[in-house]
Scaffold this active site. Structure first.
Site, PDB file in Angstrom:
ATOM      1  N   ASP A  35     -14.527  -3.212  -3.769  1.00 61.47           N
ATOM      2  CA  ASP A  35     -13.225  -3.024  -3.145  1.00 61.47           C
ATOM      3  C   ASP A  35     -13.395  -2.417  -1.754  1.00 61.47           C
ATOM      4  OD1 ASP A  35     -11.606  -4.035  -5.107  1.00 61.47           O
ATOM      5  OD2 ASP A  35     -11.137  -2.105  -6.018  1.00 61.47           O
ATOM      6  N   LYS A  62      -9.156  -5.319  -0.299  1.00 55.69           N
ATOM      7  CA  LYS A  62      -7.765  -5.652  -0.053  1.00 55.69           C
ATOM      8  C   LYS A  62      -7.180  -4.694   0.974  1.00 55.69           C
ATOM      9  CE  LYS A  62      -7.343  -7.110  -4.857  1.00 55.69           C
ATOM     10  NZ  LYS A  62      -6.739  -6.814  -6.163  1.00 55.69           N
ATOM     11  N   MET A 169      -0.236   5.169  -3.081  1.00 49.18           N
ATOM     12  CA  MET A 169       0.249   3.988  -2.347  1.00 49.18           C
ATOM     13  C   MET A 169       1.721   4.158  -1.979  1.00 49.18           C
ATOM     14  SD  MET A 169      -1.617   1.082  -4.729  1.00 49.18           S
ATOM     15  CE  MET A 169      -1.021   1.850  -6.244  1.00 49.18           C
TER      16      MET A 169
END
Length: 228
Positions: A35, A62, A169
């Protein structure tokens, strides 16, 4: 010959917080599927510390709003590599099971007959507040905590000032989250801290209240990754 997959939690990005078991998995791997957040900085940190890994590294990182490699393709990649007889480490930021879609990857691999080991990691939900000097529980002050995702707007969350909320997030939906939480028992004066880039070079803490934090974040230009 059949390979296997290890879902390894890289922690918040500091190689010193990678577990020994996770390091051993990386050392034994033929391929590391990594990641962006946490995982890549751990690999870079290990290299800087003189740790040599022989595995091929596949970057599936991502960015917010942009999935470099779709999740379905990542799932299939893990199975394909394992079926080719490779020892695969799926290196995921934080802990694989805390908003990391590790459960989906585990189920996909096992449904296709691929052996999977899970190596837990230190989630940013706990470690990033800690490095900023913020305990999630404290006798006489906070008796419990809840970790929620701010990826989608929260509609409600029970609990009062003694119930710590950790928002991951959550920068993009911060204004809505603060307004929603202020309507409950916490009230607008409930203290809030945002820790940007925990364990990274841009680490910074912004402190305010539910009533003020969205404005403060806008003025200071708070950016992801951040833990609220």
């Amino acid at each position: 010959m059949s390979g296997r997959v290890a879902l390894v939690g890289a922690g918040p990005g500091d190689p010193g917080l990678l577990t020994i078991r996770g390091l051993r998995a990386l050392e034994a791997a033929d391929v590391i599927v990594a990641d962006r957040l946490g995982a890549r900085s751990v690999l870079d940190g290990l290299a800087a510390d003189g740790v040599e890994l022989s595995a091929e590294v596949v970057d599936v990182g991502k960015l917010p709003g942009h999935h470099a490699v779709p999740q379905d393709a990542i799932n299939e990649l893990l199975v394909t590599l394992a079926r080719d007889g490779r020892r695969v480490v799926r290196l995921k930021g934080g802990d694989p099971y805390i908003f990391g879609r590790g459960g989906e990857e585990l189920a996909y691999c096992r449904d296709r007959g691929v052996d999977v080991e899970v190596v837990p990691g230190i989630t940013s939900a706990v470690s990033v507040p800690a490095i900023a000097g913020i305990p999630l529980t404290h006798r006489g002050l906070a008796t419990t905590f809840t970790v929620v995702t701010g990826h989608d707007q929260i509609r409600s969350l029970s609990g009062g000032p003694d119930h710590t909320v950790v928002l991951l997030m959550g920068v993009g939906t911060l204004a809505n989250s603060a307004t929603t939480l202020a309507r409950g028992e916490r009230g607008g004066e409930c203290p809030v801290a945002i820790v940007e880039d925990g364990y990274g070079p841009r680490q910074r803490v912004t402190i305010g209240t539910l009533d003020t934090i969205a404005h403060q974040a806008a003025v200071r230009g708070v950016r992801s990754p951040a833990v609220v």
